[in-house]
Design an enzyme around this catalytic site. Structure first.
Site, PDB file in Angstrom:
ATOM      1  N   LEU A   1       9.742   2.673  -4.019  1.00 51.63           N
ATOM      2  CA  LEU A   1      11.044   2.227  -3.542  1.00 51.63           C
ATOM      3  C   LEU A   1      11.446   0.879  -4.110  1.00 51.63           C
ATOM      4  O   LEU A   1      12.636   0.564  -4.187  1.00 51.63           O
ATOM      5  CB  LEU A   1      11.033   2.159  -2.009  1.00 51.63           C
ATOM      6  CG  LEU A   1      10.707   3.469  -1.284  1.00 51.63           C
ATOM      7  CD1 LEU A   1      10.678   3.252   0.223  1.00 51.63           C
ATOM      8  CD2 LEU A   1      11.701   4.557  -1.645  1.00 51.63           C
TER       9      LEU A   1
ATOM     10  N   ILE B   1       7.882  10.700  -5.293  1.00 54.02           N
ATOM     11  CA  ILE B   1       6.484  10.575  -5.705  1.00 54.02           C
ATOM     12  C   ILE B   1       6.350  10.810  -7.205  1.00 54.02           C
ATOM     13  O   ILE B   1       5.550  10.155  -7.881  1.00 54.02           O
ATOM     14  CB  ILE B   1       5.602  11.538  -4.885  1.00 54.02           C
ATOM     15  CG1 ILE B   1       5.505  11.033  -3.435  1.00 54.02           C
ATOM     16  CG2 ILE B   1       4.207  11.674  -5.491  1.00 54.02           C
ATOM     17  CD1 ILE B   1       4.725  11.931  -2.508  1.00 54.02           C
TER      18      ILE B   1
ATOM     19  N   GLY C   1       0.836  -1.201   0.000  1.00 55.09           N
ATOM     20  CA  GLY C   1       0.000   0.000   0.000  1.00 55.09           C
ATOM     21  C   GLY C   1       0.862   1.239   0.000  1.00 55.09           C
ATOM     22  O   GLY C   1       1.663   1.455  -0.898  1.00 55.09           O
TER      23      GLY C   1
ATOM     24  N   THR D   1      11.847  13.835  -5.608  1.00 55.33           N
ATOM     25  CA  THR D   1      11.441  13.149  -6.834  1.00 55.33           C
ATOM     26  C   THR D   1      10.774  11.790  -6.612  1.00 55.33           C
ATOM     27  O   THR D   1      10.325  11.173  -7.577  1.00 55.33           O
ATOM     28  CB  THR D   1      12.653  12.941  -7.744  1.00 55.33           C
ATOM     29  OG1 THR D   1      13.710  12.299  -7.012  1.00 55.33           O
ATOM     30  CG2 THR D   1      13.160  14.266  -8.286  1.00 55.33           C
TER      31      THR D   1
ATOM     32  N   VAL E   1       7.798   8.921   5.016  1.00 60.39           N
ATOM     33  CA  VAL E   1       8.563  10.129   5.312  1.00 60.39           C
ATOM     34  C   VAL E   1       8.281  11.225   4.286  1.00 60.39           C
ATOM     35  O   VAL E   1       8.149  12.384   4.621  1.00 60.39           O
ATOM     36  CB  VAL E   1      10.076   9.814   5.351  1.00 60.39           C
ATOM     37  CG1 VAL E   1      10.882  11.092   5.466  1.00 60.39           C
ATOM     38  CG2 VAL E   1      10.371   8.905   6.542  1.00 60.39           C
TER      39      VAL E   1
ATOM     40  N   LYS F   1       4.246  24.736  -2.473  1.00 58.27           N
ATOM     41  CA  LYS F   1       5.694  24.706  -2.636  1.00 58.27           C
ATOM     42  C   LYS F   1       6.063  25.368  -3.960  1.00 58.27           C
ATOM     43  O   LYS F   1       5.745  24.852  -5.032  1.00 58.27           O
ATOM     44  CB  LYS F   1       6.209  23.262  -2.598  1.00 58.27           C
ATOM     45  CG  LYS F   1       7.715  23.134  -2.794  1.00 58.27           C
ATOM     46  CD  LYS F   1       8.145  21.679  -2.793  1.00 58.27           C
ATOM     47  CE  LYS F   1       9.635  21.559  -3.102  1.00 58.27           C
ATOM     48  NZ  LYS F   1      10.064  20.145  -3.193  1.00 58.27           N
TER      49      LYS F   1
END
Length: 504
Positions: free
Chosen positions: A335, A348, A14, A346, A49, A80
């Site tokens: 990952l 996401i 997930g 970078t 994170v 941002k």
């Protein structure tokens, strides 16, 4: 093999990657009437994170049908405009990497040539004066860009800071509402077909067997399917990207959230500060060759703006990429596909583009190898270009105060990056091979921030008078300064349009 449509996609894992995939597939593949199942174990948990993004996230959210303001409220997000780099070139210096172009191109010649021609006679000139995002960030202001601005100077992009766990929750609710099946269970065994080594099914710890046609590996660093099962292999980039560890912790905001991320260079890496509506995310990314986890945690806590509200969370990683993002009937996201440190936010974005590659070359049961090869080629290209962009931040440093920074300054770099740097130093040309995650303006901001100046500018402007160039640039500077100063404060924009419920 018959070219039959796929009937069942199984997403393993997930978190942000898994639920981004589920939300996207359930939207873009709805017409195919296939089953989509996401299996995860809440016992395992996620890294959780990542909180900063680049502008491509705006398009992704739109593509899956997320309302922007509702998303911001639900994830307690802030905006941002870019990243402020502190102490990277030298201690005591800072520069800004904006998500916006600089100035305007004239007569087919890119703006930086006019700027560097002007700067020869005006050494105090700063490139940041020619970016609307820089001017907004300077005052902690924010404004949403118009879809079709009358003035090209007003065109810019933005991204978000958000709570990644809350984002996964939003995506999960969206995916489930569109028919995605969710199973909370651990995978006990992965079963392969004897005929071709494709993944056939998953044996779950509850004894159930789950069959599928296409398997999406979102199991994090371990890569349960792509690596532990299919032995795809990993390309290690730690010779260029030394940072292999991080420790993260959260604290309360002591000031209004800024519309940018702060990254501060420290003795053996760098520290992030990511402002959300309700808290500040902090972390120290470092090299274990030069610093212990205990010392990194101590340094992080000493540099925070407030007392922690969570326990420091350490984790380790190996910079690099999986040799294939797509192997047989397994596609890796997040990952599981590789990892580049979060310096330019970078992670996401790479999930998003991975999903795009799969949707572009979506297979049938024949799993045409030419489509698999092209998806892998595109992912490899993207990862290598981002890798080079991140290495650039370390290679160009002028810091010599610690062994870590001396190593970075002296290290050999990939030929692809060396060529880009040399070309810019020679003539101010910013090289891009094909679509990259970072536009030319991003490369320009880093070159300028580290004091790299081209030896000459485009010969097509040699005939222009210095006074004419200076007058044109002054008009641009004044226009942007006015726009940045008179925009709404970032925190006021949030409170007016998209404050989280407990901030109304």
């Amino acid at each position: 093999m018959a070219h039959s449509p796929l009937q069942h996609i199984v997403i393993v894992g997930g978190g942000t990657a898994g639920w981004m995939a589920a939300a996207s597939f359930s939207r873009h593949l709805a017409h195919k009437n296939m089953r989509i199942t996401l299996i995860e174990s809440t016992v395992i948990g996620t890294v959780g994170v990542g909180e900063a993004t680049i502008p491509s996230i705006v398009a992704f959210n739109n593509s899956i049908g997320l309302d922007e303001l509702e998303f911001i409220r639900a994830t307690r997000a802030s905006f941002k405009l870019g990243i402020q780099f502190e102490d990277w070139r030298k201690q005591g210096e800072h520069f800004f990497h904006p998500f916006a172009d600089y100035g305007i191109n004239f007569n087919g010649v890119e703006f930086q040539h006019y700027f560097y021609r002007h700067k020869k006679n005006n050494p105090q000139e700063n490139l940041h004066d020619y970016s609307i995002a820089c001017q907004l960030a300077k005052h902690n202001h924010f404004a949403q860009p118009l879809e079709n601005p009358n003035n090209p100077l007003a065109d810019f992009s933005y991204a978000y800071h958000f709570d990644a766990t809350l984002y996964a929750k939003v995506l999960r609710e969206l995916a489930l509402s569109r028919g995605v099946t969710h199973i909370d269970e651990k995978v006990a065994r992965v079963n392969l077909r004897e005929s071709d080594g494709f993944i056939e099914s998953l044996l779950l710890e509850n004894g159930e067997t789950l069959q599928g046609d296409l398997f999406i590996d979102c199991t994090g660093f371990k890569g349960l399917l792509i690596e532990e099962t299919l032995k795809t292999g990993y390309e290690d980039w730690s010779q260029w990207l030394l940072c292999d560890s991080a420790v993260a912790v959260q604290c309360k905001n002591t000031k209004e959230p800024t519309p940018y991320t702060r990254v501060s260079a420290l003795d053996a890496g760098w520290m992030w500060q990511i402002p959300l509506q309700h808290r500040m995310g902090n972390g120290y990314v470092f090299s274990s060759r030069f610093l212990t986890k205990e010392k990194a945690t101590e340094t992080l806590l000493a540099n925070m703006s407030a007392n922690p509200i969570t326990t420091p969370k350490p984790f380790s990683f190996q910079a690099g990429r999986r040799k294939k993002i797509w192997n047989k009937n397994c596609f890796a996201l997040g990952l599981a596909s590789g990892f580049l440190e979060p310096l330019e936010s970078t992670s996401i974005s790479l999930i998003q583009t991975g999903i795009t590659h799969l949707l572009t070359f979506f297979p049938d049961t024949s799993f045409d190898q030419s489509m698999i090869n092209e998806a892998n080629r595109r992912h490899q290209h993207e990862m290598e270009r981002i890798r080079d962009f991140i290495i650039l931040h370390y290679k160009l440093t002028q810091r010599t105060d610690t062994e870590f920074w001396r190593y970075c300054q002296a290290m050999e770099i990939p030929d692809s990056l060396q060529h880009k740097i040399e070309l810019f130093k020679s003539c101010g040309h910013i090289l891009q091979h094909e679509p990259e995650a970072f536009e030319k303006s991003s490369w320009l901001s880093i070159y300028h921030g580290f004091g790299v100046t081209p030896a000459r500018t485009d010969n097509r402007i040699d005939h222009l008078k210095d006074a004419d160039i200076s007058a044109q640039l002054e008009k641009i500077k004044q226009s942007l300064a006015h726009a940045g100063k008179n925009a709404m404060a970032h925190h006021e924009f949030i409170r007016k349009h998209c404050a989280a419920p407990d901030f109304d």
